[in-house]
Design a protein around this motif. Structure first.
Motif, PDB file in Angstrom:
ATOM      1  N   TYR A 146      -8.787  -5.405  -6.814  1.00 32.41           N
ATOM      2  CA  TYR A 146      -8.531  -5.466  -5.601  1.00 32.41           C
ATOM      3  C   TYR A 146      -7.226  -6.238  -5.349  1.00 32.41           C
ATOM      4  CZ  TYR A 146     -13.165  -3.159  -5.100  1.00 32.41           C
ATOM      5  OH  TYR A 146     -14.057  -2.353  -5.215  1.00 32.41           O
ATOM      6  N   LYS A 168     -14.997   2.001 -16.008  1.00 34.88           N
ATOM      7  CA  LYS A 168     -14.315   2.029 -14.607  1.00 34.88           C
ATOM      8  C   LYS A 168     -13.730   0.510 -14.434  1.00 34.88           C
ATOM      9  CE  LYS A 168     -14.826   3.014  -9.949  1.00 34.88           C
ATOM     10  NZ  LYS A 168     -15.537   3.618  -9.002  1.00 34.88           N
ATOM     11  N   THR A 205      -8.315  -1.054   2.064  1.00 37.29           N
ATOM     12  CA  THR A 205      -9.486  -1.472   2.736  1.00 37.29           C
ATOM     13  C   THR A 205      -9.705  -3.019   2.737  1.00 37.29           C
ATOM     14  OG1 THR A 205     -12.226  -1.295   2.425  1.00 37.29           O
ATOM     15  CG2 THR A 205     -10.681  -1.529   0.242  1.00 37.29           C
ATOM     16  N   THR A 251      -5.296   4.991 -10.884  1.00 38.10           N
ATOM     17  CA  THR A 251      -5.131   5.517  -9.446  1.00 38.10           C
ATOM     18  C   THR A 251      -5.323   4.480  -8.568  1.00 38.10           C
ATOM     19  OG1 THR A 251      -7.602   6.041  -9.501  1.00 38.10           O
ATOM     20  CG2 THR A 251      -6.216   7.877 -10.322  1.00 38.10           C
ATOM     21  N   LYS A 252      -4.708   5.024  -7.392  1.00 38.33           N
ATOM     22  CA  LYS A 252      -4.817   3.764  -6.135  1.00 38.33           C
ATOM     23  C   LYS A 252      -5.727   4.361  -5.205  1.00 38.33           C
ATOM     24  CE  LYS A 252      -1.330   3.933  -3.224  1.00 38.33           C
ATOM     25  NZ  LYS A 252      -0.190   4.039  -2.375  1.00 38.33           N
ATOM     26  N   GLY A 253      -6.454   3.626  -4.570  1.00 33.15           N
ATOM     27  CA  GLY A 253      -7.491   3.828  -3.426  1.00 33.15           C
ATOM     28  C   GLY A 253      -6.855   3.717  -2.206  1.00 33.15           C
ATOM     29  N   GLU A 254      -7.730   4.051  -1.370  1.00 28.37           N
ATOM     30  CA  GLU A 254      -7.094   3.572   0.082  1.00 28.37           C
ATOM     31  C   GLU A 254      -7.488   2.179   0.636  1.00 28.37           C
ATOM     32  OE1 GLU A 254      -5.826   5.807   2.449  1.00 28.37           O
ATOM     33  OE2 GLU A 254      -5.996   7.386   0.803  1.00 28.37           O
ATOM     34  N   VAL A 276      -7.728   1.517  -9.863  1.00 30.90           N
ATOM     35  CA  VAL A 276      -9.003   2.199 -10.638  1.00 30.90           C
ATOM     36  C   VAL A 276      -8.512   2.629 -12.084  1.00 30.90           C
ATOM     37  CG1 VAL A 276     -10.925   3.406 -10.843  1.00 30.90           C
ATOM     38  CG2 VAL A 276     -10.449   2.574  -8.602  1.00 30.90           C
ATOM     39  N   THR A 295     -12.099  -1.506 -11.626  1.00 32.02           N
ATOM     40  CA  THR A 295     -11.350  -1.557 -10.245  1.00 32.02           C
ATOM     41  C   THR A 295     -10.864  -2.882 -10.092  1.00 32.02           C
ATOM     42  OG1 THR A 295     -13.025  -0.112  -9.438  1.00 32.02           O
ATOM     43  CG2 THR A 295     -11.933  -1.046  -8.003  1.00 32.02           C
ATOM     44  N   PRO A 330      -7.300  -1.233  -3.726  1.00 36.81           N
ATOM     45  CA  PRO A 330      -8.120  -0.852  -4.954  1.00 36.81           C
ATOM     46  C   PRO A 330      -7.131  -0.022  -5.908  1.00 36.81           C
ATOM     47  CG  PRO A 330      -9.033   0.374  -3.324  1.00 36.81           C
ATOM     48  CD  PRO A 330      -7.933  -0.415  -2.677  1.00 36.81           C
ATOM     49  N   ASP A 385       0.918  -1.145   0.188  1.00 31.06           N
ATOM     50  CA  ASP A 385       0.025  -0.021   0.064  1.00 31.06           C
ATOM     51  C   ASP A 385       0.726   1.194  -0.058  1.00 31.06           C
ATOM     52  OD1 ASP A 385       0.705  -0.888   2.688  1.00 31.06           O
ATOM     53  OD2 ASP A 385      -0.696   0.684   3.461  1.00 31.06           O
TER      54      ASP A 385
END
Length: 257
Positions: A202, A198, A180, A175-178, A191, A200, A189, A39
């Motif tokens: 994981y 879109k 989770t 892009t990178k998500g938080e 995206v 996504t 995640p 992460d």
């Protein structure tokens, strides 16, 4: 009159979904140590590591679900596959096409279409085949042209080859998500968006950075879908249908009956 032709390229389709996220350097891979927490990496670095992990798997459980444009039953795939081309599971053909159980071991494949599958075919041929099979598996060669498209979905090696050979792409934005959780497992995640679609993915945040699930929404034409990955490196069950549940004749012979 032609015999039934069971076709499915879901494995390759799933590969193209994976490639939509793992190919190309929109953000640039940069450098990172192998022991860096997943992460803390950039979106592209995570995508690259996830692609490498997927290519290294010896076997996996692959599942897909693709929404039908007409609102009918979705197309599905639920298979345990390995690099040797062995597999066991089922394929749902969508709409009113029914579903097919499949077991492949080496060069031999067993398929058992359900009642809806036969109903969706030519009434005379379908009824005759259903009566002959009486709920048993149809056993044949994986190279039979009427079965090869279905048995081809069992080929994990081809799936991995498509992933590894894909050319670089700069489509869309990655892009990178938080961080989770997904089904209780920590994930990061990623995206990618492009032309209204879109995607996504994981990625497991602990252990090997395998992709665990991919969701696809939007786009034109709209193609909502989900691809799931699990049971990495667990062997494909070796059990094959017993002789009393098998019709040991090929499709061509059934047609001639």
């Amino acid at each position: 009159m032609t015999g039934p032709h069971i076709g499915m390229s879901a494995t390759v389709w799933a590969a193209t979904v994976v490639l939509g996220l793992t190919s190309g350097g929109v953000l640039g891979a940069g450098t990172a140590r192998a022991d860096d927490p997943i992460d803390t990496l950039s979106a592209q670095q995570i995508a690259d590591r996830s692609s490498d992990a997927l290519r290294g798997a010896r076997s996996m459980h692959l599942s897909t679900r693709t929404a039908s444009a007409d609102g009918s039953a979705p197309t599905t795939l639920d298979l345990i596959v390995d690099r040797a081309g062995n597999c066991t599971g089922s394929v749902g053909l969508g709409g009113k096409q029914g579903s097919v159980r499949i077991v492949k071991r080496g060069d031999t494949v067993w398929v058992r279409p359900d009642a809806q599958f036969w109903k969706s075919r030519d009434s005379r041929v379908g009824s005759a085949l259903a009566a002959i099979l009486a709920g048993r598996y149809m056993k044949g060669s994986a190279s039979d042209p009427r079965l090869s498209s279905l048995s081809g979905a069992c080929d994990l090696a081809t799936f991995q080859k498509v992933v590894s050979e894909n050319a670089k792409s700069d489509k869309g934005t990655l892009t990178k998500g938080e961080k989770t959780t997904l089904a209780g497992a920590p994930v990061v995640p990623l995206v990618r968006t492009w032309h209204g679609q879109k995607v996504t993915m994981y990625v497991a945040a602990t252990g090997k950075p395998y992709p665990l699930r991919i969701d696809v929404t939007g786009g034109s034409p709209k193609a909502d879908a989900t691809v799931g990955f699990s049971a990495f490196d667990k062997p494909v069950p070796t059990t094959t249908p017993p002789p009393d549940e098998t019709v040991g004749i090929n499709v061509q012979e059934i047609r001639a009956t």
